[in-house]
Enzyme design. Structure first.
Site, mmCIF file in Angstrom:
data_model
loop_
_atom_site.group_PDB
_atom_site.id
_atom_site.type_symbol
_atom_site.label_atom_id
_atom_site.label_comp_id
_atom_site.label_asym_id
_atom_site.label_seq_id
_atom_site.Cartn_x
_atom_site.Cartn_y
_atom_site.Cartn_z
ATOM 1 N N LYS A 133 -90.253 -102.715 127.620
ATOM 2 C CA LYS A 133 -89.924 -103.262 128.953
ATOM 3 C C LYS A 133 -90.851 -102.719 130.031
ATOM 4 O O LYS A 133 -90.537 -102.823 131.209
ATOM 5 C CB LYS A 133 -88.494 -102.890 129.324
ATOM 6 C CG LYS A 133 -87.452 -103.588 128.497
ATOM 7 C CD LYS A 133 -86.071 -103.242 129.029
ATOM 8 C CE LYS A 133 -85.013 -103.887 128.163
ATOM 9 N NZ LYS A 133 -83.738 -103.212 128.244
ATOM 10 N N GLY A 134 -91.966 -102.096 129.662
ATOM 11 C CA GLY A 134 -92.758 -101.426 130.692
ATOM 12 C C GLY A 134 -94.211 -101.850 130.729
ATOM 13 O O GLY A 134 -95.102 -101.007 130.873
ATOM 14 N N GLY B 261 -98.085 -106.877 122.052
ATOM 15 C CA GLY B 261 -97.923 -106.658 123.492
ATOM 16 C C GLY B 261 -98.754 -105.474 123.960
ATOM 17 O O GLY B 261 -99.548 -105.579 124.904
ATOM 18 N N ILE C 110 -93.630 -103.263 112.277
ATOM 19 C CA ILE C 110 -93.040 -103.565 110.963
ATOM 20 C C ILE C 110 -93.297 -105.028 110.613
ATOM 21 O O ILE C 110 -93.246 -105.400 109.453
ATOM 22 C CB ILE C 110 -91.517 -103.284 110.919
ATOM 23 C CG1 ILE C 110 -90.752 -104.161 111.906
ATOM 24 C CG2 ILE C 110 -91.235 -101.804 111.144
ATOM 25 C CD1 ILE C 110 -89.236 -104.200 111.644
ATOM 26 N N ASP C 111 -93.559 -105.871 111.628
ATOM 27 C CA ASP C 111 -93.649 -107.322 111.398
ATOM 28 C C ASP C 111 -94.942 -107.752 110.696
ATOM 29 O O ASP C 111 -95.021 -108.867 110.175
ATOM 30 C CB ASP C 111 -93.564 -108.081 112.731
ATOM 31 C CG ASP C 111 -92.320 -107.747 113.533
ATOM 32 O OD1 ASP C 111 -91.327 -107.294 112.931
ATOM 33 O OD2 ASP C 111 -92.349 -107.918 114.763
ATOM 34 N N ARG D 68 -71.350 -114.852 94.119
ATOM 35 C CA ARG D 68 -71.492 -115.280 95.507
ATOM 36 C C ARG D 68 -72.942 -115.606 95.853
ATOM 37 O O ARG D 68 -73.872 -115.204 95.152
ATOM 38 C CB ARG D 68 -71.081 -114.136 96.443
ATOM 39 C CG ARG D 68 -69.624 -113.971 96.619
ATOM 40 C CD ARG D 68 -69.358 -112.715 97.433
ATOM 41 N NE ARG D 68 -67.941 -112.622 97.748
ATOM 42 C CZ ARG D 68 -67.326 -111.477 98.023
ATOM 43 N NH1 ARG D 68 -67.994 -110.346 98.031
ATOM 44 N NH2 ARG D 68 -66.045 -111.478 98.299
ATOM 45 N N HIS E 87 -82.275 -103.364 112.728
ATOM 46 C CA HIS E 87 -83.044 -102.167 113.085
ATOM 47 C C HIS E 87 -83.111 -101.139 111.963
ATOM 48 O O HIS E 87 -83.898 -100.191 112.060
ATOM 49 C CB HIS E 87 -82.484 -101.540 114.358
ATOM 50 C CG HIS E 87 -82.713 -102.391 115.569
ATOM 51 N ND1 HIS E 87 -81.891 -103.429 115.900
ATOM 52 C CD2 HIS E 87 -83.708 -102.371 116.496
ATOM 53 C CE1 HIS E 87 -82.350 -104.019 116.990
ATOM 54 N NE2 HIS E 87 -83.450 -103.399 117.372
ATOM 55 N N LEU E 88 -82.305 -101.318 110.905
ATOM 56 C CA LEU E 88 -82.461 -100.407 109.756
ATOM 57 C C LEU E 88 -83.894 -100.474 109.229
ATOM 58 O O LEU E 88 -84.418 -99.497 108.690
ATOM 59 C CB LEU E 88 -81.486 -100.787 108.634
ATOM 60 C CG LEU E 88 -80.013 -100.494 108.923
ATOM 61 C CD1 LEU E 88 -79.131 -101.157 107.880
ATOM 62 C CD2 LEU E 88 -79.783 -98.987 108.944
ATOM 63 N N ARG F 127 -86.510 -100.560 110.905
ATOM 64 C CA ARG F 127 -87.424 -99.786 111.751
ATOM 65 C C ARG F 127 -87.223 -98.285 111.593
ATOM 66 O O ARG F 127 -88.006 -97.485 112.112
ATOM 67 C CB ARG F 127 -87.225 -100.175 113.224
ATOM 68 C CG ARG F 127 -87.523 -101.629 113.523
ATOM 69 C CD ARG F 127 -88.363 -101.799 114.762
ATOM 70 N NE ARG F 127 -87.813 -101.200 115.940
ATOM 71 C CZ ARG F 127 -87.390 -101.875 117.020
ATOM 72 N NH1 ARG F 127 -87.437 -103.192 117.036
ATOM 73 N NH2 ARG F 127 -86.961 -101.242 118.067
#
Ligand code: F6P
Length: 377
Positions: A83-84, A126, A148-149, A184, A293-294, A296
């Site tokens: 955010k910065g 970013g 991670i992406d 399942r 978030h696990l 990360r």
């Protein structure tokens, strides 16, 4: 001709990723061995732009003593934020609404005033776009590719990706037995933003039966057909991995929160949609696991630690050679330097002719698009 370097700063920006601390530690070791001082900026650029928030200092000395024993730890000792962005820094207007302003000048002034000669900026798309802009404005900058992406262009991989894929794979390994016991459908939603790298790699490694990625809009009926086909062959459970950015052919991407000033949109919820749709189409029970978030957290894998240390030391070597406006990059098997201009604002999606996609097809993993590979069709 740039003056010799005596002092550098380091920051970590965007979502955290396993390996950040290994980069920090290796930058400090390589810098100190050249006689340079090293400081760390807290929370992206906030340590400079909002110093009042940091009673202990928004910019902190990084000595070898300070970074001892951190390389195997997840997270970042410097903190991070998405955010910065100094180029679009969020500001509260007098009427209370949120606006933005360009504060890159404040960052550059700080470097001049504090006699900091260069910046090592560790981040994803970013942060590296910011790094590129700061380099354009005269700051000496080397970027280090983190996420991670794995969606950064011009590098074979980013650090953090391998750890995320390994964890997701372990989760899939565990889900096979419970899915089979209960006959399942288990749907596993993974992060990755608009790229399907985590889903594709973890899905193949973990033996998923269907993998849905943003690059290939899916038709749920085709996934249901895969479930029915498995049932007919006595394989009465199915594991589906869905990337958070995956999108039905006739439908929208699942968004948890719309973009706002200084913050990208938050994806999530496609797993629930896929599970509900498959339950409806097949009459079977379906459950959802959102890894979120696990992916990360935790210690970086050996691969990510090595990548992080190679990147961190290469960043310092690059600065020592006089490079600026570049990103260290893995061009297997070597670490090389690529212009930030070729990275900024670009995204690396899974290419349609990727052999990894073709691997999935040859293993008869449904990609929900039903087609042969476009290049083979
Ligand atoms: O870019 C890393 C990432 O974890 C994405 O996979 C995910 O979409 C996003 O960050 C989540 O961000 P936040 O932690 O701000 O919710």
């Amino acid at each position: 001709m740039n003056p010799p370097i005596r002092r550098i700063a380091l920051n970590t920006g965007g979502g955290d990723a396993p390996g950040l601390n290994a980069v920090i530690s290796s930058v400090v070791w390589a810098a100190v061995s050249r006689g340079w001082d090293c400081v760390g900026i807290r929370d992206g650029f906030n340590g400079i732009l909002q110093p009042e928030q940091y009673p202990d200092g928004g910019v902190v000395p990084l000595t070898r003593e300070r970074v001892r024993g951190i390389s195997h730890l997840g997270g970042t000792i410097l903190g991070t934020t998405n955010k910065g962005n100094p180029l679009h820094y969020p500001v509260r207007r007098p009427d209370g609404s949120l606006g933005e302003m360009d504060r890159s000048g404040d960052v550059i002034d700080y470097f001049r005033r504090e006699r900091i000669d260069a910046l090592v900026s560790v981040g994803g798309d970013g942060s590296l776009t910011i790094a590129h802009e700061l380099a354009q404005r005269g700051l000496r900058v080397v970027g280090v590719p983190k996420t991670i992406d794995n969606d950064l262009d011009k590098t074979y991989t980013t650090f953090g990706f391998d750890t995320a894929v390994s964890f997701a794979t372990e989760c899939l390994d565990r889900l096979h037995s419970t899915a089979e016991s209960h006959q399942r459908i288990m749907v596993v939603e993974v992060m990755g933003r608009y790229a399907g790298w985590i889903a594709l790699h973890a899905g193949i490694a973990g033996g998923a039966h269907a993998i849905l990625i943003p690059e290939l809009p899916f038709d749920l009926e085709r996934v249901a057909a895969k479930v029915r086909d498995r049932d007919a062959r006595g394989r009465s459970y199915t594991l589906v991995v869905v990337a958070e950015g995956a999108q039905p052919l006739a439908g929208e991407r699942a968004v948890l929160a719309a973009a706002e000033v200084g913050h990208a949109e938050r994806l999530g919820g496609i797993g629930e949609q896929v599970a509900a749709g498959l339950a409806r189409l097949t009459g079977k029970e379906a459950r959802v696991v959102v890894l979120g978030h696990l992916l990360r957290g935790g210690s970086p894998s050996a691969f990510d630690r090595i990548a992080a240390k190679r990147f961190g030391t290469a960043a310092v070597r690059g600065l020592a050679q006089g490079l600026t406006g570049v990103m260290v990059s893995l061009a297997h098997p070597n670490v090389v330097y690529v212009p930030l201009a070729e990275v900024a604002g670009r995204m690396k999606a899974v290419p349609p002719d990727s052999d990894t996609l073709q691997t999935a097809r040859d293993l008869e993993i449904s990609l929900g698009d039903g087609g042969a590979h476009p290049s083979l069709a």
